[in-house]
Design a protein around this motif. Structure first.
Motif, PDB file in Angstrom:
ATOM      1  N   ARG A 123       0.816  -1.216   0.000  1.00 59.66           N
ATOM      2  CA  ARG A 123       0.000   0.000   0.000  1.00 59.66           C
ATOM      3  C   ARG A 123       0.854   1.272   0.000  1.00 59.66           C
ATOM      4  NH1 ARG A 123      -2.152  -3.584   3.228  1.00 59.66           N
ATOM      5  NH2 ARG A 123      -1.325  -2.602   5.126  1.00 59.66           N
ATOM      6  N   THR A 124       2.073   1.162  -0.488  1.00 62.64           N
ATOM      7  CA  THR A 124       2.899   2.349  -0.697  1.00 62.64           C
ATOM      8  C   THR A 124       3.199   2.483  -2.185  1.00 62.64           C
ATOM      9  OG1 THR A 124       5.090   1.315  -0.498  1.00 62.64           O
ATOM     10  CG2 THR A 124       3.983   1.972   1.547  1.00 62.64           C
ATOM     11  N   VAL A 125       3.649   3.683  -2.562  1.00 66.79           N
ATOM     12  CA  VAL A 125       3.971   3.972  -3.961  1.00 66.79           C
ATOM     13  C   VAL A 125       5.405   4.479  -4.045  1.00 66.79           C
ATOM     14  CG1 VAL A 125       3.416   5.390  -5.975  1.00 66.79           C
ATOM     15  CG2 VAL A 125       1.571   4.529  -4.500  1.00 66.79           C
ATOM     16  N   ALA A 126       6.158   3.914  -4.965  1.00 72.04           N
ATOM     17  CA  ALA A 126       7.538   4.339  -5.208  1.00 72.04           C
ATOM     18  C   ALA A 126       7.668   4.857  -6.626  1.00 72.04           C
ATOM     19  CB  ALA A 126       8.503   3.183  -4.981  1.00 72.04           C
ATOM     20  N   LEU A 127       8.527   5.838  -6.800  1.00 71.55           N
ATOM     21  CA  LEU A 127       8.860   6.381  -8.124  1.00 71.55           C
ATOM     22  C   LEU A 127      10.360   6.210  -8.314  1.00 71.55           C
ATOM     23  CD1 LEU A 127       8.232   8.038 -10.689  1.00 71.55           C
ATOM     24  CD2 LEU A 127       8.488  10.105  -9.303  1.00 71.55           C
ATOM     25  N   VAL A 128      10.749   5.583  -9.425  1.00 79.27           N
ATOM     26  CA  VAL A 128      12.161   5.305  -9.685  1.00 79.27           C
ATOM     27  C   VAL A 128      12.550   5.911 -11.029  1.00 79.27           C
ATOM     28  CG1 VAL A 128      13.940   3.530  -9.944  1.00 79.27           C
ATOM     29  CG2 VAL A 128      11.999   3.137  -8.388  1.00 79.27           C
ATOM     30  N   THR A 129      13.533   6.815 -11.014  1.00 81.67           N
ATOM     31  CA  THR A 129      14.042   7.362 -12.277  1.00 81.67           C
ATOM     32  C   THR A 129      15.193   6.486 -12.768  1.00 81.67           C
ATOM     33  OG1 THR A 129      15.747   8.836 -11.348  1.00 81.67           O
ATOM     34  CG2 THR A 129      13.479   9.664 -11.427  1.00 81.67           C
ATOM     35  N   GLY A 130      15.462   6.578 -14.061  1.00 78.39           N
ATOM     36  CA  GLY A 130      16.504   5.732 -14.640  1.00 78.39           C
ATOM     37  C   GLY A 130      16.136   4.267 -14.600  1.00 78.39           C
ATOM     38  N   ALA A 131      14.840   3.977 -14.687  1.00 78.73           N
ATOM     39  CA  ALA A 131      14.356   2.614 -14.462  1.00 78.73           C
ATOM     40  C   ALA A 131      14.511   1.691 -15.663  1.00 78.73           C
ATOM     41  CB  ALA A 131      12.884   2.655 -14.045  1.00 78.73           C
ATOM     42  N   SER A 132      15.015   2.186 -16.778  1.00 81.84           N
ATOM     43  CA  SER A 132      15.121   1.335 -17.961  1.00 81.84           C
ATOM     44  C   SER A 132      16.328   0.418 -17.928  1.00 81.84           C
ATOM     45  CB  SER A 132      15.162   2.195 -19.237  1.00 81.84           C
ATOM     46  OG  SER A 132      16.290   3.052 -19.221  1.00 81.84           O
ATOM     47  N   SER A 133      17.275   0.651 -16.998  1.00 82.24           N
ATOM     48  CA  SER A 133      18.461  -0.196 -16.952  1.00 82.24           C
ATOM     49  C   SER A 133      19.164  -0.042 -15.613  1.00 82.24           C
ATOM     50  CB  SER A 133      19.439   0.165 -18.088  1.00 82.24           C
ATOM     51  OG  SER A 133      19.974   1.464 -17.893  1.00 82.24           O
ATOM     52  N   GLU A 191       3.396  -9.301 -14.046  1.00 83.49           N
ATOM     53  CA  GLU A 191       3.300 -10.758 -14.139  1.00 83.49           C
ATOM     54  C   GLU A 191       3.738 -11.436 -12.849  1.00 83.49           C
ATOM     55  OE1 GLU A 191       5.522 -11.757 -17.622  1.00 83.49           O
ATOM     56  OE2 GLU A 191       3.835 -11.366 -18.987  1.00 83.49           O
ATOM     57  N   ALA A 192       4.545 -10.729 -12.057  1.00 86.64           N
ATOM     58  CA  ALA A 192       4.964 -11.258 -10.753  1.00 86.64           C
ATOM     59  C   ALA A 192       3.975 -10.898  -9.650  1.00 86.64           C
ATOM     60  CB  ALA A 192       6.350 -10.734 -10.408  1.00 86.64           C
ATOM     61  N   GLY A 193       2.876 -10.241 -10.017  1.00 88.11           N
ATOM     62  CA  GLY A 193       1.841  -9.915  -9.053  1.00 88.11           C
ATOM     63  C   GLY A 193       1.881  -8.497  -8.521  1.00 88.11           C
ATOM     64  N   GLY A 194       2.785  -7.658  -9.053  1.00 84.61           N
ATOM     65  CA  GLY A 194       2.903  -6.289  -8.585  1.00 84.61           C
ATOM     66  C   GLY A 194       2.148  -5.302  -9.462  1.00 84.61           C
ATOM     67  N   ALA A 195       2.295  -4.036  -9.126  1.00 82.35           N
ATOM     68  CA  ALA A 195       1.664  -2.954  -9.878  1.00 82.35           C
ATOM     69  C   ALA A 195       2.756  -1.995 -10.356  1.00 82.35           C
ATOM     70  CB  ALA A 195       0.651  -2.211  -9.020  1.00 82.35           C
ATOM     71  N   ALA A 196       2.655  -1.583 -11.615  1.00 75.20           N
ATOM     72  CA  ALA A 196       3.683  -0.704 -12.170  1.00 75.20           C
ATOM     73  C   ALA A 196       3.077   0.213 -13.215  1.00 75.20           C
ATOM     74  CB  ALA A 196       4.813  -1.515 -12.791  1.00 75.20           C
ATOM     75  N   LEU A 197       3.649   1.394 -13.312  1.00 73.35           N
ATOM     76  CA  LEU A 197       3.237   2.398 -14.290  1.00 73.35           C
ATOM     77  C   LEU A 197       4.477   2.866 -15.041  1.00 73.35           C
ATOM     78  CD1 LEU A 197       1.186   4.513 -15.451  1.00 73.35           C
ATOM     79  CD2 LEU A 197       1.852   5.992 -13.523  1.00 73.35           C
ATOM     80  N   ALA A 198       4.500   2.676 -16.355  1.00 71.31           N
ATOM     81  CA  ALA A 198       5.625   3.102 -17.174  1.00 71.31           C
ATOM     82  C   ALA A 198       5.383   4.518 -17.677  1.00 71.31           C
ATOM     83  CB  ALA A 198       5.812   2.156 -18.355  1.00 71.31           C
ATOM     84  N   ILE A 199       6.333   5.417 -17.440  1.00 70.79           N
ATOM     85  CA  ILE A 199       6.215   6.815 -17.871  1.00 70.79           C
ATOM     86  C   ILE A 199       7.482   7.205 -18.624  1.00 70.79           C
ATOM     87  CG2 ILE A 199       5.756   9.181 -17.173  1.00 70.79           C
ATOM     88  CD1 ILE A 199       4.752   8.116 -14.492  1.00 70.79           C
ATOM     89  N   ARG A 213      13.453   5.544 -22.479  1.00 75.65           N
ATOM     90  CA  ARG A 213      13.267   4.415 -23.394  1.00 75.65           C
ATOM     91  C   ARG A 213      11.958   3.692 -23.072  1.00 75.65           C
ATOM     92  NH1 ARG A 213      19.435   2.196 -22.879  1.00 75.65           N
ATOM     93  NH2 ARG A 213      18.963   2.607 -20.675  1.00 75.65           N
ATOM     94  N   ALA A 214      10.918   4.047 -23.799  1.00 80.65           N
ATOM     95  CA  ALA A 214       9.577   3.553 -23.494  1.00 80.65           C
ATOM     96  C   ALA A 214       9.468   2.046 -23.601  1.00 80.65           C
ATOM     97  CB  ALA A 214       8.561   4.221 -24.430  1.00 80.65           C
ATOM     98  N   GLY A 215      10.101   1.468 -24.607  1.00 76.46           N
ATOM     99  CA  GLY A 215      10.012   0.029 -24.800  1.00 76.46           C
ATOM    100  C   GLY A 215      10.546  -0.751 -23.613  1.00 76.46           C
ATOM    101  N   ARG A 216      11.676  -0.323 -23.101  1.00 77.28           N
ATOM    102  CA  ARG A 216      12.255  -1.000 -21.938  1.00 77.28           C
ATOM    103  C   ARG A 216      11.366  -0.842 -20.707  1.00 77.28           C
ATOM    104  NH1 ARG A 216      18.770  -0.719 -21.324  1.00 77.28           N
ATOM    105  NH2 ARG A 216      19.381  -1.411 -23.406  1.00 77.28           N
ATOM    106  N   LEU A 217      10.797   0.340 -20.546  1.00 80.13           N
ATOM    107  CA  LEU A 217       9.916   0.566 -19.395  1.00 80.13           C
ATOM    108  C   LEU A 217       8.687  -0.324 -19.462  1.00 80.13           C
ATOM    109  CD1 LEU A 217       9.928   4.449 -18.956  1.00 80.13           C
ATOM    110  CD2 LEU A 217      11.242   2.754 -17.684  1.00 80.13           C
ATOM    111  N   GLU A 218       8.097  -0.437 -20.629  1.00 84.35           N
ATOM    112  CA  GLU A 218       6.904  -1.272 -20.766  1.00 84.35           C
ATOM    113  C   GLU A 218       7.236  -2.731 -20.478  1.00 84.35           C
ATOM    114  OE1 GLU A 218       3.913  -0.429 -20.953  1.00 84.35           O
ATOM    115  OE2 GLU A 218       3.991   1.670 -21.579  1.00 84.35           O
ATOM    116  N   ALA A 219       8.398  -3.184 -20.930  1.00 78.43           N
ATOM    117  CA  ALA A 219       8.810  -4.565 -20.659  1.00 78.43           C
ATOM    118  C   ALA A 219       8.998  -4.781 -19.164  1.00 78.43           C
ATOM    119  CB  ALA A 219      10.098  -4.893 -21.412  1.00 78.43           C
TER     120      ALA A 219
END
Length: 252
Positions: free
Chosen positions: A7-17, A53-61, A40-46
């Motif tokens: 029930r917390t939210v994290a924001l991570v920059t540089g998340a594509s690698s 798929e592991a049961g978590g929640a994620a938002l690609a920006i 890099r949108a493609g990497r973020l979406e992946a």
């Protein structure tokens, strides 16, 4: 006793690698919904798909956080679509080292823009939400973790501007720590040594300089730094980890 981040939210920059990607995965594993930011949108979406798929929640920006407007938009979307903001990990970084006379000024500008200005813009936009989370969430604490470098503690030849940005990150983190300590927003800085990421691929010739400096050092993995991030943010409210310096065992 370490806490889950349900029930917390994290924001991570540089998340594509690299460290950003590993940190996003680790925080999602701990229970956080994660906003993923990079260009890099493609990497973020992946990555978002992998987390879901592991049961978590994620938002690609996909965004360029060297724009103050885009950085603010990233924070606004995260809060709006994931429901708040409890943790910020500033992991976006650029390293373009080399001889100072030959290095293009544009490369120096780009390092300042992403390593320092981007971090400032995202943090500035995130602060009101972090203060609100610390005041009203069940954990009663929020976190900012800034990824600096051992280059932000010790300067070296041909690393002037990269080191300057990382020294600045370390200094800013300490100043913010003091400013927001009484408001339960913890500021922490991690200063990694040699880590196997794409940093050394960002400019030709950097790998050769690295090997001459560190020889046969067995590099750390991004996941090693992600564990330090998780250690910081899963501590109970009473514990604030201000600074972590982590090097490969073989690095002097």
């Amino acid at each position: 006793m370490f806490e889950k981040l349900d029930r917390t939210v994290a924001l991570v920059t540089g998340a594509s690698s690299g460290i950003g990607r590993a940190s996003a995965l680790r925080l999602a594993k701990a229970g956080a919904s994660v906003g993923l930011v990079a260009r890099r949108a493609g990497r973020l979406e992946a990555l978002a798909t992998e987390i879901r798929e592991a049961g978590g929640a994620a938002l690609a920006i996909a965004a360029d956080i060297t724009s103050a407007q885009e950085a603010a938009g990233v924070v606004a979307r995260t809060v709006s679509e994931l429901g708040g903001l409890d943790t910020l990990v500033n992991a976006a970084g650029l390293m373009l080292n080399g001889p100072s006379i030959e290095s293009p000024l544009d490369e120096w500008d780009r390092m300042v823009a992403i390593n320092l200005c981007g971090l400032m813009y995202v943090t500035k936009a995130a602060l009101p939400h972090l203060v609100e989370a610390a005041a009203g969430s069940p954990r009663r604490v929020a976190d900012v973790v800034n990824i600096s470098s051992v280059a932000g503690r010790f300067a070296a030849s041909q690393v002037a501007i990269y080191s300057a940005t990382k020294f600045a990150v370390t200094a800013a983190t300490e100043a913010w720590r003091q400013e927001f300590a009484k408001r339960s927003v913890r500021f922490s800085v991690i200063e990694p040594g040699a880590t196997a990421t794409e940093l050394f691929e960002q400019k030709a010739g950097q790998w050769e300089g690295f090997t001459s400096m560190f020889g046969e050092v067995e590099q750390m993995h991004p996941e090693d730094i992600a564990e330090a991030v998780a250690f910081i943010v899963t501590n109970p409210r009473r514990v604030a980890i201000n600074e972590i310096v982590v090097r490969p065992t073989d690095q002097a």
